[in-house]
Write a protein that holds these residues in place. Structure first.
Motif, PDB file in Angstrom:
ATOM      1  N   SER A   1      63.720  36.891   7.103  1.00  0.00           N
ATOM      2  CA  SER A   1      63.437  38.212   7.651  1.00  0.00           C
ATOM      3  C   SER A   1      61.949  38.541   7.621  1.00  0.00           C
ATOM      4  O   SER A   1      61.518  39.505   8.262  1.00  0.00           O
ATOM      5  N   ASP A   2      61.155  37.755   6.878  1.00  0.00           N
ATOM      6  CA  ASP A   2      59.715  37.978   6.804  1.00  0.00           C
ATOM      7  C   ASP A   2      58.932  36.922   7.585  1.00  0.00           C
ATOM      8  O   ASP A   2      57.746  36.718   7.338  1.00  0.00           O
ATOM      9  N   GLU A   3      59.592  36.262   8.544  1.00  0.00           N
ATOM     10  CA  GLU A   3      58.956  35.185   9.290  1.00  0.00           C
ATOM     11  C   GLU A   3      58.965  35.460  10.793  1.00  0.00           C
ATOM     12  O   GLU A   3      59.764  36.263  11.289  1.00  0.00           O
ATOM     13  N   VAL A   4      58.098  34.749  11.501  1.00  0.00           N
ATOM     14  CA  VAL A   4      58.105  34.727  12.962  1.00  0.00           C
ATOM     15  C   VAL A   4      58.169  33.268  13.397  1.00  0.00           C
ATOM     16  O   VAL A   4      57.851  32.358  12.637  1.00  0.00           O
ATOM     17  N   ARG A   5      58.595  33.054  14.623  1.00  0.00           N
ATOM     18  CA  ARG A   5      58.571  31.707  15.197  1.00  0.00           C
ATOM     19  C   ARG A   5      58.346  31.839  16.701  1.00  0.00           C
ATOM     20  O   ARG A   5      58.989  32.664  17.365  1.00  0.00           O
ATOM     21  N   VAL A   6      57.435  31.042  17.225  1.00  0.00           N
ATOM     22  CA  VAL A   6      57.248  30.903  18.664  1.00  0.00           C
ATOM     23  C   VAL A   6      57.609  29.469  19.015  1.00  0.00           C
ATOM     24  O   VAL A   6      56.931  28.533  18.600  1.00  0.00           O
TER      25      VAL A   6
ATOM     26  N   PHE B   1      51.250  19.741  20.097  1.00  0.00           N
ATOM     27  CA  PHE B   1      51.693  20.820  20.968  1.00  0.00           C
ATOM     28  C   PHE B   1      51.011  20.708  22.340  1.00  0.00           C
ATOM     29  O   PHE B   1      49.968  20.041  22.466  1.00  0.00           O
ATOM     30  N   PRO B   2      51.557  21.365  23.365  1.00  0.00           N
ATOM     31  CA  PRO B   2      50.975  21.243  24.706  1.00  0.00           C
ATOM     32  C   PRO B   2      49.497  21.581  24.777  1.00  0.00           C
ATOM     33  O   PRO B   2      48.748  20.939  25.510  1.00  0.00           O
ATOM     34  N   ALA B   3      49.057  22.575  24.016  1.00  0.00           N
ATOM     35  CA  ALA B   3      47.646  22.963  24.059  1.00  0.00           C
ATOM     36  C   ALA B   3      46.735  21.884  23.511  1.00  0.00           C
ATOM     37  O   ALA B   3      45.534  21.866  23.799  1.00  0.00           O
ATOM     38  N   GLU B   4      47.302  20.963  22.721  1.00  0.00           N
ATOM     39  CA  GLU B   4      46.502  19.897  22.109  1.00  0.00           C
ATOM     40  C   GLU B   4      46.485  18.621  22.942  1.00  0.00           C
ATOM     41  O   GLU B   4      45.749  17.689  22.632  1.00  0.00           O
ATOM     42  N   GLN B   5      47.296  18.557  23.980  1.00  0.00           N
ATOM     43  CA  GLN B   5      47.410  17.347  24.781  1.00  0.00           C
ATOM     44  C   GLN B   5      46.272  17.271  25.794  1.00  0.00           C
ATOM     45  O   GLN B   5      45.936  18.264  26.443  1.00  0.00           O
TER      46      GLN B   5
ATOM     47  N   ASP C   1      45.909  26.601  27.299  1.00  0.00           N
ATOM     48  CA  ASP C   1      45.325  27.107  26.067  1.00  0.00           C
ATOM     49  C   ASP C   1      46.320  27.957  25.280  1.00  0.00           C
ATOM     50  O   ASP C   1      46.296  27.983  24.043  1.00  0.00           O
ATOM     51  N   ALA C   2      47.190  28.657  25.977  1.00  0.00           N
ATOM     52  CA  ALA C   2      48.152  29.536  25.315  1.00  0.00           C
ATOM     53  C   ALA C   2      49.306  28.788  24.681  1.00  0.00           C
ATOM     54  O   ALA C   2      50.048  29.347  23.870  1.00  0.00           O
ATOM     55  N   ARG C   3      49.456  27.518  25.026  1.00  0.00           N
ATOM     56  CA  ARG C   3      50.636  26.767  24.609  1.00  0.00           C
ATOM     57  C   ARG C   3      50.451  26.121  23.240  1.00  0.00           C
ATOM     58  O   ARG C   3      50.641  24.929  23.059  1.00  0.00           O
ATOM     59  N   HIS C   4      50.095  26.951  22.284  1.00  0.00           N
ATOM     60  CA  HIS C   4      49.956  26.509  20.897  1.00  0.00           C
ATOM     61  C   HIS C   4      50.761  27.469  20.023  1.00  0.00           C
ATOM     62  O   HIS C   4      50.286  28.548  19.665  1.00  0.00           O
ATOM     63  N   PRO C   5      51.979  27.101  19.662  1.00  0.00           N
ATOM     64  CA  PRO C   5      52.863  28.053  18.982  1.00  0.00           C
ATOM     65  C   PRO C   5      52.321  28.581  17.661  1.00  0.00           C
ATOM     66  O   PRO C   5      52.560  29.744  17.323  1.00  0.00           O
TER      67      PRO C   5
ATOM     68  N   LYS D   1      49.249  29.308  16.854  1.00  0.00           N
ATOM     69  CA  LYS D   1      48.295  30.381  17.143  1.00  0.00           C
ATOM     70  C   LYS D   1      49.014  31.622  17.663  1.00  0.00           C
ATOM     71  O   LYS D   1      48.648  32.757  17.336  1.00  0.00           O
ATOM     72  N   ARG D   2      50.043  31.418  18.466  1.00  0.00           N
ATOM     73  CA  ARG D   2      50.791  32.561  18.963  1.00  0.00           C
ATOM     74  C   ARG D   2      51.555  33.254  17.829  1.00  0.00           C
ATOM     75  O   ARG D   2      51.725  34.465  17.824  1.00  0.00           O
ATOM     76  N   GLU D   3      52.011  32.480  16.865  1.00  0.00           N
ATOM     77  CA  GLU D   3      52.682  33.073  15.707  1.00  0.00           C
ATOM     78  C   GLU D   3      51.730  33.929  14.888  1.00  0.00           C
ATOM     79  O   GLU D   3      52.108  34.992  14.378  1.00  0.00           O
ATOM     80  N   GLN D   4      50.495  33.491  14.766  1.00  0.00           N
ATOM     81  CA  GLN D   4      49.508  34.298  14.055  1.00  0.00           C
ATOM     82  C   GLN D   4      49.281  35.612  14.775  1.00  0.00           C
ATOM     83  O   GLN D   4      49.121  36.662  14.138  1.00  0.00           O
ATOM     84  N   GLU D   5      49.265  35.600  16.103  1.00  0.00           N
ATOM     85  CA  GLU D   5      49.161  36.842  16.869  1.00  0.00           C
ATOM     86  C   GLU D   5      50.305  37.784  16.547  1.00  0.00           C
ATOM     87  O   GLU D   5      50.113  38.992  16.373  1.00  0.00           O
TER      88      GLU D   5
END
Length: 407
Positions: free
Chosen positions: A246-251, A304-308, A321-325, A327-331
């Protein structure tokens, strides 16, 4: 590079998205192939002769400790190129010995054979966005939805390592349920996110799995979430699942699991098929050292896709650039407490939402609501404009804005 960010802080930017995306999306080659794609910095890039990337779907999970109303949120969309419709599937009872057809046909990219597996005697009522076409996968197809017990599901691509896919190709025809069969089974047979993992994993263990190259699921209820990875495997019984608290996120972009404990049988936050660890060691993909193995590196594509590195990327660079889960989780964490409106905006965000998307949906799983009255926001149009309709999991009616329409 400044990325467009759609949240409750800048929800008006949705109008910008609907203006920008048609021009970004021309990379599919179905328009004039001589046209170029404008990027946010004003530059252009031709897409003639280039293939579209395979980044096809996305899923967001936010646990109840990180939302403004104590709800669990699960959102996302898919990029299927076919007709979509919303369907409310009623509860059903099946006679003793009833079966259901699962699998893929010889027309699939990795050919297979349809088989019969036992059907549950009783199935749950659920709502889902269905679609009509994916080569060799018999319709109707589904990526999940919301059932009468307040269980929500999203299906997200998750590519397996090349060697695994080649093993499946060499062992064709493949047999067993495919991603849509498993998504449907979770909706029909499970009442919690943990039960959904047990249902899907149990079906793979017993009947195998027909893959297009790797897949994943996000399951959520009002208390927790689970990410489930279906790895390609010639026997179709290679899978792993990780609990999301309950205290986590996932993208999931794509679906992934990183460090996975070797002694997972004694850890309530993880589940897997029997040979998950031993098979990795037998193949030489894991050295057997340490208390865990990184599943993205061992069984996935390793990055991840952003690293390929891509020289033929047909979208503007900000899509990749957006396809890095991570980093999106940190957002998402920085956005907490996350609201329903935030999640609706994430599904529409032009960093991933294009007019190729067939639908968008957000499950709003509230702790103070009866399980039969949990809410799914969904609509079967481009995700940049959805979800903007509200549906109940057990409706006799549905609501569009403030108008009530009898179905």
């Amino acid at each position: 590079m400044n990325l467009i960010r759609l949240t409750r802080r800048s929800f008006g930017a949705l109008a910008v998205a609907t203006t920008l995306l048609p021009s970004y999306a021309r990379g599919n080659g179905t328009e004039n192939e001589d046209e170029s794609n404008p990027a946010p910095d004003g530059s252009t890039k031709t897409t003639e002769g280039l293939d579209l990337p395979s980044e096809k779907s996305i899923g967001f999970y936010v646990g109840s400790d990180l939302t403004d109303d104590g709800s669990t949120l699960l959102g996302g969309f898919g990029h299927e190129p076919s007709s979509h419709w919303i369907e409310i599937v009623p509860r059903q009872q099946h006679p003793e010995g009833a079966t259901t057809t699962v699998g893929v046909t010889e027309d699939a990219t990795i050919p297979g054979e349809l088989t019969e597996i036992p059907q549950a005697k009783k199935t749950n009522k659920y709502i889902s966005s269905f679609y009509s076409e994916f080569a060799g996968f018999p319709p109707p197809l589904t990526n999940g939805g919301l059932n009468e017990h307040g269980l929500a599901a999203r299906d997200i691509w998750s590519p397996s390592r090349t060697e695994l896919v080649e093993m499946v190709e060499e062992a064709t025809p493949q047999r067993g349920p495919q991603y849509s069969d498993l998504s449907r089974a979770a909706m029909e047979r499970a009442s919690t996110a943990r039960e959904a993992v047990e249902v899907v994993g149990g079906l793979m263990d017993e009947h195998g799995y027909s893959t297009y190259g790797g897949n994943s699921h996000l399951f959520a209820d009002e208390n927790e979430g689970w990410v489930f990875i279906n790895f390609a495997h010639p026997d179709g019984d290679l899978w792993a699942a990780e609990r999301l608290g309950s205290d986590e996120v996932r993208v999931s972009y794509f679906g992934y699991i990183l460090d996975f404990p070797v002694d997972y049988e004694n850890d309530p936050d993880f589940m897997a098929s029997d040979e998950l660890v031993s098979f990795a060691k037998e193949q030489g993909w894991w050295d057997g050292e340490g208390d865990s193995l990184n599943l993205l590196e061992v069984y996935g594509v390793g990055e991840f896709p952003a690293e390929q590195q891509r020289e033929d990327y047909s979208y503007p660079e900000f899509f990749q650039d957006a396809r890095h889960p991570l980093k999106r989780e940190q957002e998402l964490k920085e956005l907490a407490p996350v609201t329903l409106e935030d999640m609706l905006a994430l599904v529409r965000d032009p960093r991933w939402s294009t007019d190729f998307a067939g639908y968008g949906q957000v499950a709003h799983l509230r702790p103070d609501a009866h399980e039969e009255l949990q809410t799914l926001w969904t609509a079967v149009t481009s995700a940049v404009t959805t979800p903007s309709y509200r549906f109940r999991s057990l409706p006799r009616r549905y609501h569009r804005n403030s108008d009530t329409i009898v179905t």
